[in-house]
Design a protein around this motif. Structure first.
Motif, PDB file in Angstrom:
ATOM      1  N   UNK A  59      24.615 -18.728  13.026  1.00 23.04           N
ATOM      2  CA  UNK A  59      24.387 -19.579  11.822  1.00 23.04           C
ATOM      3  C   UNK A  59      22.916 -19.810  12.167  1.00 23.04           C
ATOM      4  N   UNK A  60      22.385 -20.045  13.288  1.00 22.47           N
ATOM      5  CA  UNK A  60      21.057 -20.313  13.754  1.00 22.47           C
ATOM      6  C   UNK A  60      20.210 -18.940  13.444  1.00 22.47           C
ATOM      7  N   UNK A  61      20.852 -17.963  13.751  1.00 25.02           N
ATOM      8  CA  UNK A  61      20.028 -16.642  13.836  1.00 25.02           C
ATOM      9  C   UNK A  61      19.863 -16.368  12.267  1.00 25.02           C
ATOM     10  N   UNK A  62      20.751 -16.581  11.561  1.00 25.83           N
ATOM     11  CA  UNK A  62      20.922 -16.262  10.198  1.00 25.83           C
ATOM     12  C   UNK A  62      19.480 -17.390   9.438  1.00 25.83           C
ATOM     13  N   UNK A  63      19.629 -18.481   9.916  1.00 24.21           N
ATOM     14  CA  UNK A  63      18.660 -19.529   9.337  1.00 24.21           C
ATOM     15  C   UNK A  63      17.245 -19.048   9.956  1.00 24.21           C
ATOM     16  N   UNK A  64      17.097 -18.818  11.049  1.00 21.42           N
ATOM     17  CA  UNK A  64      15.707 -18.162  11.562  1.00 21.42           C
ATOM     18  C   UNK A  64      15.355 -17.005  10.634  1.00 21.42           C
ATOM     19  N   UNK A  65      16.366 -16.166  10.460  1.00 27.03           N
ATOM     20  CA  UNK A  65      15.948 -14.979   9.654  1.00 27.03           C
ATOM     21  C   UNK A  65      15.514 -15.312   8.125  1.00 27.03           C
ATOM     22  N   UNK A  83      18.230  -9.290  13.298  1.00 23.71           N
ATOM     23  CA  UNK A  83      19.384  -8.168  12.829  1.00 23.71           C
ATOM     24  C   UNK A  83      20.143  -8.037  13.919  1.00 23.71           C
ATOM     25  N   UNK A  84      19.484  -7.401  14.954  1.00 26.44           N
ATOM     26  CA  UNK A  84      20.167  -6.981  16.139  1.00 26.44           C
ATOM     27  C   UNK A  84      20.999  -8.042  16.948  1.00 26.44           C
ATOM     28  N   UNK A  85      20.346  -9.353  16.776  1.00 27.02           N
ATOM     29  CA  UNK A  85      21.089 -10.397  17.514  1.00 27.02           C
ATOM     30  C   UNK A  85      22.231 -10.764  16.752  1.00 27.02           C
TER      31      UNK A  85
END
Length: 492
Positions: free
Chosen positions: A194-200, A249-251
């Motif tokens: 969820x953190x990666x998605x929020x960063x994206x 996206x990779x992460x």
């Protein structure tokens, strides 16, 4: 006749009493639960964050404090389908089977046998039971019942059973530790996702801002107000922001794969249900973490270290028991005949009964060496227990500090984002008015993007720190894995 019975009764009572006293003798030290001085209270930071930990009863289902149905569902699936957890369950079953094998030595061993053979003995060898001197064949029918029982006068067998029971406890807490790790890893991977998605999402928002700036600069160039340098710098900013997206996206794909593995599924099996963006679940303002005195009962590694110490202590009794005589009562009764019509008759009966005695006299120091080995292993287990407890206190203190520090950092970054947003609006307005050049706008926009990403990362770190704190406290396995059982209950 009554007097005769009365005269025999005292001798029988003395014999019974003697056997009872001998059987109650158990060599080796009795296990004493180690005492470790607990800390009185959890550490308190000098600068406390808004959210605080409180020494109230800890929520065993700590993952539910995030109020995220997806996380709760993933946790349920991990508890049911995780392969590491199934391996730990298999090891627990093996330890229980080993305990059954070892404890069976405390009880009599009985067996029944039967055979039939058509035989012919050598006329030149030993005697022929048929009486024909090896000239003809004969039938041999044989059946019987035998029993044996080792009198555990010194408690050696009981110490073996005690060690086996402790090893079951070791396997139980191994499974609890694996379960705790699976629960924490599932929550951590989900929070990072969820953190990666929020960063994206933040990056895509800034990309749209950069594209608007590029279009605006191109219009100003057409009006003769901006320069080619302004357009090139705006286009470079767009490309720089776009370059951040593939890595994110990779992460995301890696984290979805990690969660798929935790629930025993092939790669990308959770892509459809987890690829949609969602905010990072946040911890409540107050987090209950229980009392310091409850730590030894919750952390599986402490319980496992205690069980290993128990098993090692019982092993000393086993080693000492090998120095004493072993007495086994054995007997058999059966029937043997060469004619089926005679089989089972009174004349075909056979029996034998009596004790067997063995005492080690000389073994080259093997038994004494084994005793020294068991004593050294017991000392090692005692030291390992102390080390495990000490590491637990340090781990908890570090996690408490990390949880508090991550909150303070998040609050500061939230203020930085607000100020950078204000600075960007001001810089854009001043650029339109011709007060500042476009480099200033790009610089402020880059600072805003950096602080926004740091804020998302910091918010994720707060939730991750809370998961790490609960893992350090050893909570979570109680509600999905009973203390006395090996089966997993429904975690929902």
């Amino acid at each position: 006749m009554n007097n005769s019975v009365g005269r025999r009764w005292p001798s029988l009572s003395f014999g019974t009493l003697l056997i009872t006293l001998l059987s109650a003798c158990t060599v080796g030290p009795d296990f004493q639960r180690p005492e470790v001085q607990p800390i009185d209270q959890w550490s308190t930071p000098r600068t406390a964050a808004a959210s605080q930990v409180v020494p109230a009863q800890m929520n065993e289902r700590w993952w539910e404090v995030f109020n995220d149905p997806t996380l709760t569902a993933l946790t349920r699936r991990a508890v049911t389908d995780n392969l590491d957890l199934k391996l730990a369950g298999s090891r627990l079953q093996q330890s229980r089977a080993a305990r059954q094998v070892i404890t069976s030595a405390q009880y009599p061993n009985t067996s029944a046998t039967g055979s039939y053979a058509r035989k012919r003995n050598s006329g030149e060898g030993l005697n022929d039971p048929s009486g024909h001197g090896g000239d003809s064949a004969f039938n041999l029918w044989d059946a019987g019942f035998s029993a044996s029982w080792e009198l555990d006068l010194w408690g050696r067998v009981r110490r073996e059973a005690e060690a086996a029971e402790a090893n079951v406890e070791v396997a139980q807490n191994d499974r609890r530790g694996v379960l705790l790790a699976v629960l924490a890893e599932t929550a951590q991977d989900y929070l990072q996702l969820r953190g990666v998605q929020s960063t994206r999402a933040v990056t895509e928002q800034n990309l749209e801002v950069a594209r608007r700036s590029l279009r605006f600069t191109q219009l100003r160039l057409a009006d003769g107000v901006a320069t080619d340098l302004d357009v090139a710098e705006a286009a470079a900013q767009v490309a720089a922001v776009e370059a951040r997206l593939p890595a994110l996206q990779q992460r995301q794909s890696q984290l979805i794969n990690a969660l798929s593995l935790l629930v025993g599924q092939p790669p990308q099996a959770l892509q459809a249900e987890l690829s949609s963006d969602a905010p990072v679940p946040q911890a409540p303002r107050q987090v209950a973490i229980g009392l310091p005195s409850q730590l030894a009962e919750r952390r599986p590694d402490i319980r496992q270290a205690e069980a290993r110490l128990h098993a090692a202590t019982a092993g000393i009794g086993v080693a000492k028991g090998d120095f004493y005589p072993r007495i086994t009562l054995s007997g058999n009764v059966g029937s043997q005949a060469m004619q089926l019509s005679d089989f089972g008759s009174w004349g075909s009966r056979a029996f034998g009964i009596g004790p067997q005695f063995s005492l080690p006299l000389f073994d080259g120091g093997r038994l004494r060496g084994m005793l020294h080995l068991r004593e050294a292993q017991q000392q090692e287990a005692a030291t390992a227990y102390q080390q495990t407890v000490l590491k637990a206190w340090h781990e908890i203190d570090d996690q408490l500090s990390a949880y508090n520090a991550s909150q303070l950092r998040r609050d500061s970054l939230a203020e930085a984002v607000r100020q950078n947003q204000l600075a960007l609006r001001t810089a854009q307005q001043q650029y339109v008015e011709g007060v500042v050049d476009f480099v200033t706008v790009l610089t402020v926009q880059g600072a805003l993007l950096a602080t926004q990403e740091q804020l998302v990362d910091s918010s994720t770190s707060v939730s991750l720190a809370m998961v790490g704190l609960y893992k350090a406290l050893g909570g979570g396995w109680e509600s999905v894995y009973p203390v006395t059982g090996g089966a997993t209950s429904n975690p929902a």
